[in-house]
Motif scaffolding. Structure first.
Motif, mmCIF file in Angstrom:
data_model
loop_
_atom_site.group_PDB
_atom_site.id
_atom_site.type_symbol
_atom_site.label_atom_id
_atom_site.label_comp_id
_atom_site.label_asym_id
_atom_site.label_seq_id
_atom_site.Cartn_x
_atom_site.Cartn_y
_atom_site.Cartn_z
ATOM 1 N N LEU A 105 30.780 48.719 -8.241
ATOM 2 C CA LEU A 105 30.821 49.858 -9.067
ATOM 3 C C LEU A 105 31.779 50.499 -9.636
ATOM 4 C CD1 LEU A 105 27.501 51.964 -6.758
ATOM 5 C CD2 LEU A 105 27.686 50.070 -8.450
ATOM 6 N N SER A 106 31.270 50.891 -11.242
ATOM 7 C CA SER A 106 32.665 51.671 -11.867
ATOM 8 C C SER A 106 32.468 53.422 -11.093
ATOM 9 C CB SER A 106 32.444 51.392 -13.693
ATOM 10 O OG SER A 106 30.801 52.396 -13.587
ATOM 11 N N GLN A 109 29.398 55.275 -12.103
ATOM 12 C CA GLN A 109 28.503 54.861 -11.621
ATOM 13 C C GLN A 109 28.148 55.629 -9.977
ATOM 14 O OE1 GLN A 109 29.200 50.657 -11.519
ATOM 15 N NE2 GLN A 109 26.919 49.794 -13.180
#
Length: 156
Positions: A105-106, A109
């Motif tokens: 996930l970034s 996110q």
């Protein structure tokens, strides 16, 4: 999504795809099976799930990148398999997020996931707990305002 993409997807064997019990389904049959699987869910979850499903398939309708399409279809197929194997009880209980998925996930996110976690916890609070939390926030805000006012008074 082009009709040839499901054929391409059926030959791919990556780790997440191994979890799926069979080949990736074409988009329309997959969509229909997901809607049928949602019939077993409680009414509020079904409404939310059906709407989310509709929006996601609508957004990805014009996807051209085969990797995105394969990832999209395989993720929904895995979800369908979970619904069919575990039933609605497992979905309402939830499950832990896989650490490998969390690593992918970034930061944005992760932040959204954190906010969602707190929002979900707030749903299960009693009205008294919500009032107490609100009063605590007000007390903290008042204390901060007083400190700021005192700090500005000393500067003058």
């Amino acid at each position: 999504m082009r009709p040839s993409l499901p054929r391409l997807a059926s030959n791919v064997s990556a780790l997440p795809l191994q979890q799926a019990t069979s080949n990736i389904l074409p988009p329309i049959p997959l969509y229909r099976r997901l809607l049928r699987a949602h019939r077993k869910l409680p009414a509020p979850m079904r409404v939310l799930g059906d709407r989310y499903l509709y929006d996601e398939f609508r957004r990805h309708r014009t996807a051209d990148n085969p990797l995105h399409v394969i990832g999209f279809l395989s993720s929904w197929k895995i979800y369908l398999d979970q619904l069919e194997q575990e039933g609605s009880d497992a979905i309402t209980r939830g499950r832990r997020l896989d650490p490998e998925m969390l690593d992918k996930l970034s930061p944005e996110q992760v932040g959204q996931l954190y906010e969602l976690m707190h929002a979900a916890k707030a749903v299960w609070k009693s009205p008294a707990e919500i009032r107490e939390a609100g009063e605590e926030v007000l007390r903290e805000a008042e204390a901060t305002a007083v400190e700021e006012a005192q700090g500005e008074g000393k500067k003058q």
